[in-house]
Motif scaffolding. Structure first.
Motif, short mmCIF file in Angstrom:
data_model
loop_
_atom_site.label_atom_id
_atom_site.label_comp_id
_atom_site.label_asym_id
_atom_site.label_seq_id
_atom_site.Cartn_x
_atom_site.Cartn_y
_atom_site.Cartn_z
N VAL A 1 0.86 -1.19 0.00
CA VAL A 1 0.00 0.00 0.00
C VAL A 1 0.89 1.23 0.00
O VAL A 1 1.66 1.45 0.95
N ASN A 2 0.81 2.02 -1.10
CA ASN A 2 1.58 3.26 -1.21
C ASN A 2 3.08 3.00 -0.99
O ASN A 2 3.76 3.79 -0.32
N ASN A 3 3.56 1.85 -1.52
CA ASN A 3 4.99 1.51 -1.43
C ASN A 3 5.50 1.41 0.01
O ASN A 3 6.68 1.64 0.27
N THR A 4 4.61 1.08 0.95
CA THR A 4 5.03 0.88 2.34
C THR A 4 5.42 -0.58 2.53
O THR A 4 5.37 -1.40 1.61
N TYR B 1 -5.98 -4.03 -2.05
CA TYR B 1 -5.03 -4.26 -0.96
C TYR B 1 -5.73 -4.77 0.30
O TYR B 1 -5.18 -4.64 1.39
N GLU C 1 -8.07 -3.46 1.75
CA GLU C 1 -8.22 -2.30 2.62
C GLU C 1 -9.67 -2.05 3.03
O GLU C 1 -9.93 -1.24 3.92
#
Length: 846
Positions: A567-570, A601, A603
């Motif tokens: 998620v968002n490159n985390t 994801y 989410e």
């Protein structure tokens, strides 16, 4: 230091965003620590708590500072304990139908090909109606052979076949009926060592009585007898040559001129079971005594041979096999043979030779477990008749022979009470029904005894005092404790009823689903990424070298590629709520069986929205989406608990919104003052006219009349709760309404009050009060009666006064008379009442 739980919460009211965007907040819990580490395991723990319904919001990141790992372990233990209460106990991570079925006996497997979202392994109640092809094997029992109970068959059924899933019981019923004239094979096994010489003489004398007694109990009784002493080897006997020939030498009571003493032997089948009573008696009459050196005898060795040598003893297959074991000494058992150098274990096989004798010099005495198994296997019922000196030892022996139906009786010093022991033992055997199952580590067998129609004994395997011809029933429950090791698909055991028969139980283990067996499975199926796996029960079982739910990955490196799952490159994969396979997220579903996790994801979910009325998501008036509650038409607020309908706020009295005394908020009236209360602010107990205001509703709903038509009554009085009673009772401070009905002289009586929810409650007396018309006849009769009665009363009073007056005058007269005094002289005016005249002619006649 502290650890932080970063919670993704798009619907929490305290941080809700009007545009529906996700906002984060951090909860801080103190904890000692020196360094900060990322704990993926702890993330998963809290995620499981969410899936199990323990925590309200999903966790997207956890970081913790800790001095020791013990703090995490304690926290994990607490979390797992909490989650177990609400979680679906099935293994939601099961990859095959077999692993699901074996995880819990209540689990079911969904075999739908296109099943998505929820785990395939769920409790059946949590599976429906999301799945159309549900597999759940139920253990069952099939009666393969059920013979009819008669004088030769005392137990039914005889064979039961079970299909058992581990942990799930199968039930069936066993019926037992003692037959009145069932065949009996009675074998008398006697210790003939020198100390039993008197007992042998007694047996010769009373055997005729024993035969007659047994024949009176069952005229199909056969008889046999055998004897035992001890192994003919030192130290069990005197090895000297003379004592070998005449072992009784040395006993003070032994007279070689009068007694015959046989050489020591182990066991001798003196007379096989026979129906020829004369032959039996003649053989017993010539039986001699013998002797040995030590006190214990080879009785158990002999008892084992009597049990297993069915052809030598001539046991009948359809008869009750009873062995009367008589002795005054203890017994040898396994291990004692080492004293004589005999170390070979007892094989438990028939070793009686052609001379009907067994000495047992080549093997040890039997063990108690071995003896018990053989007694059970060959359905032998031992009755131990022993003297008081050794009674306690045989009590211990009997406790080791549980399941054989053994009995124990105390024998007198000379066996004079042997008839009583045999008779009582037989009556106990035929009146006591006990069930025992052979040992099996893979099953749990439970019984419920139904000894009569009014007596169900839970957990009991026996019935006592059962009369001949009386049927008793046992409910049997068999549970497979586990699946056996590979290669074993079935197992057989027996339920034995000593003295009556046995039931053969053939159990088949169901440890694999039918959809994965034989032609039901599809090897190299195109459904598994172009033939890279076997399709069975709705899932793909990948071939070696293939990975993923659909065997879509061609290498383990591809399988573990997480690029498309961040998620968002985390560092967070699939929001910590799914498994990353081949660069895609496969969301883990809640173990509680409620809700769904979705999104690229993982989410999003449909169970984290606010709960309102009755703890329902979105109060049951909306749909939980990734952005929060989407309320249905007519509902508002974050949890969709506010109704926009104002119908419930309209007063049935004034037909206005909240009676003009308040405002309607979420379908409920907020009254402006405390004077007006109730659902629609139209209840005012201190205002005049409240009784009259509810008159029409009472009249139309209770008495079916009045100004309102039925339709108007339902509309205008629908919000008023009315109950009827036979007699109306007033509470303190409560007003009593007495209102006349329309076009009637009758009156209605009722009271009014307010319920806790603001609804008006009217309690009405179900019978109206009406004036009664005058009774003319009663009035006329009363008037005439009154006039006559008054006249009679007046006459009586007049008569009473007259009597009183006359009585008074008489009393005055008497008083005056007593006061007068008369003179004693003659009254000159008095003339006598008589006169004297002379007859002039009287003298002449003379």
């Amino acid at each position: 230091m502290a650890y932080h739980l970063k919670v993704n919460n798009s619907i929490a009211s305290e941080i809700h965003s009007e545009n529906g965007l996700t906002k984060d907040y951090t909860k801080r819990i103190p904890a000692p620590g020196l360094t900060t580490i990322q704990l993926t395991a702890l993330q998963i723990l809290f995620q499981d708590l969410i899936l199990g319904g323990v925590l309200a919001y999903p966790i997207t990141m956890i970081s913790i500072s800790s001095r020791s790992l013990s703090f995490l372990l304690v926290l994990s233990f607490i979390g797992l304990t909490l989650s177990q209460g609400n979680a679906d106990r099935c293994n939601s991570y099961a990859k095959s139908c077999a692993s699901c079925m074996n995880s819990d006996p209540a689990c079911a497997w969904c075999a739908d090909e296109n099943y998505r979202g929820l785990s395939r392994c769920r409790l059946l109640t949590n599976m429906q109606p999301a799945c159309s092809n549900i597999l759940q094997h139920i253990s069952g029992a099939v009666i393969t052979s059920r013979p009819t109970l008669n004088e030769n068959i005392q137990v039914t059924p005889s064979i039961v076949d079970l299909d058992l899933r581990a942990g799930q019981p199968a039930q069936f019923t066993i019926e037992v009926q003692p037959a009145a004239n069932y065949p009996v094979d009675l074998y008398y096994l006697m210790d003939v060592s020198f100390s039993m010489r008197d007992d042998l003489d007694i047996m010769k004398d009373v055997m005729n009585t024993i035969v007659n007694e047994m024949r009176s109990l069952s005229n199909r009784s056969n008889f046999g007898f055998g004897t035992f002493v001890d192994k003919p080897i030192a130290p069990f006997m005197d090895p000297s040559r003379y004592r070998q020939q005449i072992p009784c030498t040395g006993f003070p009571d032994f007279d070689p001129l009068k007694m015959v003493c046989d050489p020591t032997y182990g066991f001798r089948n003196a007379m096989p079971v026979t129906a020829d009573i004369d032959k039996f008696k003649n053989r017993l009459a010539i039986q001699n005594i013998s002797s040995n050196l030590d006190s214990p005898e080879a009785g158990l060795d002999a008892l084992l041979q009597v049990s297993v040598c069915t052809e030598k003893i001539k046991w009948r297959s359809n008869a009750r096999h009873i062995v009367i074991y008589s002795s005054d000494s203890n017994y040898h058992y396994s291990g004692d043979g080492k004293l004589a150098g005999i170390t070979r274990p007892n094989t438990g096989q028939c070793r009686v030779g052609s001379d009907d004798q067994y000495n047992g010099l080549d093997m040890d005495f039997p063990s108690l477990r071995q003896l018990r198994d053989k007694l059970e296997e060959f359905r032998i019922l031992p009755v131990f008749a022993v003297t008081k000196r050794t009674y306690d030892e045989y009590v211990k022996l009997q406790s080791s022979l549980v399941g054989t139906g053994s009995l124990l009786g105390e024998l007198s010093s000379n066996s004079s009470n042997i008839i009583e022991i045999i008779k009582n033992s037989y009556q106990t055997l035929v009146s006591t029904v006990q069930l025992f199952n052979t040992n099996s580590n893979n099953f749990d067998v439970n019984y419920d005894a139904i000894c009569d129609s009014n007596n169900v004994k839970k957990g009991s395997n026996n019935c006592t005092n059962v009369g001949l011809g009386k049927k008793v029933t046992f409910n049997v429950s068999v549970t497979a404790l586990r699946c056996p090791r590979p290669g074993i698909s079935s197992e057989q055991f027996y339920i034995r009823i000593p003295g009556f028969g046995e039931v053969t139980v053939r159990a088949k283990f169901v440890c694999e689903c039918s959809c994965a067996l034989g032609q039901a499975a599809e090897p190299n199926s195109p459904k598994c990424s172009m033939g890279n796996g076997t399709y069975a029960c709705g899932v793909c079982l990948c071939n070696p070298g293939r990975f993923g739910n659909l065997c879509q990955c061609d290498s383990e490196a591809t399988f573990t590629d997480t690029t498309g799952c961040r998620v968002n490159n985390t560092e967070v994969l699939c929001s910590n709520r799914g498994d990353c396979q081949c660069g895609s997220c496969y969301c883990r579903q809640p173990q509680s069986g409620t809700g769904r996790i979705f999104g690229r994801y993982c989410e999003c979910d449909d169970f984290s929205c606010p709960r309102g009325v009755n703890n329902l998501l979105c109060s049951g008036n909306g749909r939980c989406t990734c952005s929060g509650c989407q309320c249905n038409r007519g509902w508002s607020q974050l949890d969709c608990s506010c109704s926009t309908d104002t119908t419930s706020c309209i007063s049935s009295i004034s037909n206005t919104l909240c009676n003009g005394q308040g405002t309607c908020v979420c379908g409920r009236c907020n009254c402006n003052s405390t004077i007006f209360t109730g659902r629609a602010c139209d209840y005012c107990p201190t205002c005049p006219g409240i009784c009259v205001a509810n008159k029409d509703c009472v009249e139309c709903k209770v008495f079916g009349s009045g100004l309102y038509s039925p339709a108007e009554c339902a509309t205008r009085c629908g919000e008023v709760v009315i109950t009827t009673v036979n007699s109306l009772n007033l509470n303190p401070g409560q007003e009593r309404c007495v209102i006349p009905r329309s076009n009637s002289s009758c009156q209605m009586i009722y009271t009014h009050s307010l319920l806790q929810n603001g609804t008006l409650l009217l309690v009405v007396q179900d019978s109206e009060v009406c004036p009664q018309p005058p009774n003319t006849a009663a009035i006329v009769a009363g008037t005439v009666g009154g006039v006559i009665g008054v006249g009679i009363i007046i006459l009586l009073i007049w008569k009473l006064l007259l009597v009183l007056k006359e009585r008074k005058e008489f009393q005055e007269f008497e008083s005056q008379r007593k006061k007068e005094k008369w003179n004693a002289n003659e009254n000159p005016l008095y003339e006598p009442a008589t006169r004297k005249y002379e007859n002039p002619m009287y003298s002449r006649r003379v």
